[in-house]
Design a protein around this motif. Sequence first.
Motif, PDB file in Angstrom:
ATOM      1  N   LEU A 138       5.485  -1.070  -4.350  1.00  0.00           N
ATOM      2  CA  LEU A 138       6.272  -1.602  -3.248  1.00  0.00           C
ATOM      3  C   LEU A 138       6.369  -0.606  -2.099  1.00  0.00           C
ATOM      4  N   ALA A 139       6.542   0.687  -2.437  1.00  0.00           N
ATOM      5  CA  ALA A 139       6.670   1.698  -1.396  1.00  0.00           C
ATOM      6  C   ALA A 139       5.401   1.780  -0.553  1.00  0.00           C
ATOM      7  N   LEU A 140       4.240   1.708  -1.217  1.00  0.00           N
ATOM      8  CA  LEU A 140       2.984   1.802  -0.491  1.00  0.00           C
ATOM      9  C   LEU A 140       2.764   0.566   0.381  1.00  0.00           C
ATOM     10  N   LEU A 141       3.185  -0.600  -0.076  1.00  0.00           N
ATOM     11  CA  LEU A 141       3.036  -1.813   0.729  1.00  0.00           C
ATOM     12  C   LEU A 141       3.804  -1.687   2.045  1.00  0.00           C
ATOM     13  N   VAL A 142       4.998  -1.091   1.989  1.00  0.00           N
ATOM     14  CA  VAL A 142       5.794  -0.906   3.203  1.00  0.00           C
ATOM     15  C   VAL A 142       5.057   0.007   4.177  1.00  0.00           C
ATOM     16  N   VAL A 143       4.496   1.100   3.662  1.00  0.00           N
ATOM     17  CA  VAL A 143       3.784   2.042   4.525  1.00  0.00           C
ATOM     18  C   VAL A 143       2.512   1.408   5.085  1.00  0.00           C
ATOM     19  N   LEU A 144       1.779   0.679   4.252  1.00  0.00           N
ATOM     20  CA  LEU A 144       0.565   0.021   4.721  1.00  0.00           C
ATOM     21  C   LEU A 144       0.872  -0.938   5.867  1.00  0.00           C
TER      22      LEU A 144
ATOM     23  N   GLN B 132       0.452   9.638   3.193  1.00  0.00           N
ATOM     24  CA  GLN B 132       0.629  10.826   2.367  1.00  0.00           C
ATOM     25  C   GLN B 132       2.104  11.015   2.033  1.00  0.00           C
ATOM     26  N   GLY B 133       2.382  11.280   0.789  1.00  0.00           N
ATOM     27  CA  GLY B 133       3.766  11.470   0.354  1.00  0.00           C
ATOM     28  C   GLY B 133       4.424  10.205  -0.143  1.00  0.00           C
ATOM     29  N   THR B 134       3.764   9.048   0.040  1.00  0.00           N
ATOM     30  CA  THR B 134       4.319   7.810  -0.503  1.00  0.00           C
ATOM     31  C   THR B 134       4.319   7.894  -2.032  1.00  0.00           C
ATOM     32  N   PRO B 135       5.464   7.687  -2.668  1.00  0.00           N
ATOM     33  CA  PRO B 135       5.514   7.812  -4.132  1.00  0.00           C
ATOM     34  C   PRO B 135       4.634   6.796  -4.824  1.00  0.00           C
ATOM     35  N   ARG B 136       3.837   7.248  -5.782  1.00  0.00           N
ATOM     36  CA  ARG B 136       2.971   6.374  -6.563  1.00  0.00           C
ATOM     37  C   ARG B 136       3.441   6.370  -8.014  1.00  0.00           C
ATOM     38  N   PRO B 137       3.540   5.214  -8.640  1.00  0.00           N
ATOM     39  CA  PRO B 137       3.947   5.158 -10.052  1.00  0.00           C
ATOM     40  C   PRO B 137       2.992   5.963 -10.919  1.00  0.00           C
ATOM     41  N   ASP B 138       3.520   6.589 -11.971  1.00  0.00           N
ATOM     42  CA  ASP B 138       2.655   7.313 -12.882  1.00  0.00           C
ATOM     43  C   ASP B 138       3.030   6.997 -14.325  1.00  0.00           C
ATOM     44  N   GLY B 139       2.187   7.440 -15.265  1.00  0.00           N
ATOM     45  CA  GLY B 139       2.442   7.185 -16.681  1.00  0.00           C
ATOM     46  C   GLY B 139       2.141   5.748 -17.071  1.00  0.00           C
ATOM     47  N   GLU B 140       2.314   5.457 -18.357  1.00  0.00           N
ATOM     48  CA  GLU B 140       2.108   4.105 -18.857  1.00  0.00           C
ATOM     49  C   GLU B 140       3.236   3.194 -18.412  1.00  0.00           C
ATOM     50  N   ARG B 141       2.901   1.895 -18.288  1.00  0.00           N
ATOM     51  CA  ARG B 141       3.914   0.943 -17.834  1.00  0.00           C
ATOM     52  C   ARG B 141       5.101   0.904 -18.794  1.00  0.00           C
ATOM     53  N   GLN B 142       4.832   1.038 -20.101  1.00  0.00           N
ATOM     54  CA  GLN B 142       5.920   1.029 -21.080  1.00  0.00           C
ATOM     55  C   GLN B 142       6.868   2.210 -20.867  1.00  0.00           C
ATOM     56  N   GLN B 143       6.297   3.349 -20.463  1.00  0.00           N
ATOM     57  CA  GLN B 143       7.128   4.520 -20.196  1.00  0.00           C
ATOM     58  C   GLN B 143       8.004   4.298 -18.970  1.00  0.00           C
TER      59      GLN B 143
ATOM     60  N   GLY C 274      -0.599  -7.742   2.251  1.00  0.00           N
ATOM     61  CA  GLY C 274       0.749  -7.575   1.711  1.00  0.00           C
ATOM     62  C   GLY C 274       1.395  -8.853   1.258  1.00  0.00           C
ATOM     63  N   SER C 275       0.638  -9.931   1.183  1.00  0.00           N
ATOM     64  CA  SER C 275       1.170 -11.233   0.773  1.00  0.00           C
ATOM     65  C   SER C 275       0.168 -11.908  -0.141  1.00  0.00           C
ATOM     66  N   ARG C 276       0.631 -12.314  -1.317  1.00  0.00           N
ATOM     67  CA  ARG C 276      -0.274 -12.986  -2.256  1.00  0.00           C
ATOM     68  C   ARG C 276      -0.747 -14.313  -1.682  1.00  0.00           C
ATOM     69  N   ALA C 277       0.152 -15.072  -1.051  1.00  0.00           N
ATOM     70  CA  ALA C 277      -0.227 -16.370  -0.487  1.00  0.00           C
ATOM     71  C   ALA C 277      -1.273 -16.192   0.605  1.00  0.00           C
ATOM     72  N   ASP C 278      -1.075 -15.205   1.495  1.00  0.00           N
ATOM     73  CA  ASP C 278      -2.044 -14.950   2.556  1.00  0.00           C
ATOM     74  C   ASP C 278      -3.380 -14.495   1.975  1.00  0.00           C
ATOM     75  N   ALA C 279      -3.316 -13.682   0.911  1.00  0.00           N
ATOM     76  CA  ALA C 279      -4.544 -13.216   0.268  1.00  0.00           C
ATOM     77  C   ALA C 279      -5.328 -14.398  -0.305  1.00  0.00           C
ATOM     78  N   GLU C 280      -4.637 -15.321  -0.951  1.00  0.00           N
ATOM     79  CA  GLU C 280      -5.295 -16.515  -1.494  1.00  0.00           C
ATOM     80  C   GLU C 280      -5.937 -17.329  -0.367  1.00  0.00           C
ATOM     81  N   ASP C 281      -5.229 -17.436   0.773  1.00  0.00           N
ATOM     82  CA  ASP C 281      -5.774 -18.188   1.912  1.00  0.00           C
ATOM     83  C   ASP C 281      -7.038 -17.527   2.442  1.00  0.00           C
ATOM     84  N   ALA C 282      -7.035 -16.189   2.514  1.00  0.00           N
ATOM     85  CA  ALA C 282      -8.204 -15.464   3.025  1.00  0.00           C
ATOM     86  C   ALA C 282      -9.409 -15.678   2.125  1.00  0.00           C
ATOM     87  N   VAL C 283      -9.194 -15.626   0.831  1.00  0.00           N
ATOM     88  CA  VAL C 283     -10.290 -15.809  -0.113  1.00  0.00           C
ATOM     89  C   VAL C 283     -10.769 -17.259  -0.100  1.00  0.00           C
ATOM     90  N   GLN C 284      -9.852 -18.189   0.058  1.00  0.00           N
ATOM     91  CA  GLN C 284     -10.244 -19.597   0.153  1.00  0.00           C
ATOM     92  C   GLN C 284     -11.105 -19.837   1.396  1.00  0.00           C
TER      93      GLN C 284
END
Length: 293
Positions: A113-119, A166-177, A30-40
């Motif tokens: 963002l909603a899924l990150l909170v649930v995760l 389950q039930g966590t809202p997921r974005p749908d459609g094209e990003r422009q939409q 859930g953190s880009r900085a932590d993810a970079e550290d893990a991969v490093q």
Amino acid sequence: MTGSDRENAVAEAFMEERERLVAMAYRMLGSRADAEDAVQEAWLRLARQDAASIDNLAGWLTTVVGRVCIDMLRSRKARPVASHDDGLPEFVVTEDNVSAPEDDALLADSVGLALLVVLDSLSPAERLALVLHDMFAVPFEEVGQIIGKSTDATKMLASRARRKVQGTPRPDGERQQRRAVLDAFLAAAREGDFEGLLRILDPHVQWRSHTAHGVVVKLGATEVATNAQRGAYVRATVQPVLVNGEPGIVAWGANGKPLGVLACTVVDGRIVEITSLRDPRQLAAMDLPGRPD
């Protein structure tokens, strides 16, 4: 092949896997900085390893990153950090343009963002089982080896995690939409078009605003529309951005300081969830795109 050639070949092979590994670690941590550290850390371990002894580099790196992530998650659970206590996911804010880096697209794919909170509410083992198997197609047997569980136990962990998300809202459609829906929401708020806001908002929409004094939650289209009409975003200079790969905005005050960051989840052409950050201290610490002219 000389030693230097072998090192270059290993480095190139690692770079080919790096974007996938960062995206995977980001979902687990859930953190880009932590993810970079893990991969490093995985790269450092690879540098100490005889690469010739690795039959499947992609699988080896997945295992190493997974084990680093589960150690980080368990450490986090043992010593909770304030930024994870208030349910605020990390906001990765980038410019909204078609030439966004590929790793940002990978990072945001299928995770809002909603899924990150649930995760973040899952146990470390549940989170890894769900992310590795359901999002990255890692076989349960391999996931079990990473988290120290049998294959059957790992399947049960993933099943339990699925029920929780389950039930966590997921974005749908094209990003422009989705951007068009957010733009319509902001326009209706500025114009005081209450009925227009209601048409854009899902009847059960939720707005979570993270402020310096805590989290303020507004529930339902009527309450959210009223809050939008009198909000600071109506009077601010608004800059379109991507928040975790989804359309969002940064609102700037007349003094050039950020007033807030806002992102929404759009499903079936309506906003079902809004997340915003209005804590001056946290905003000042963020790496935000520059104020528009």
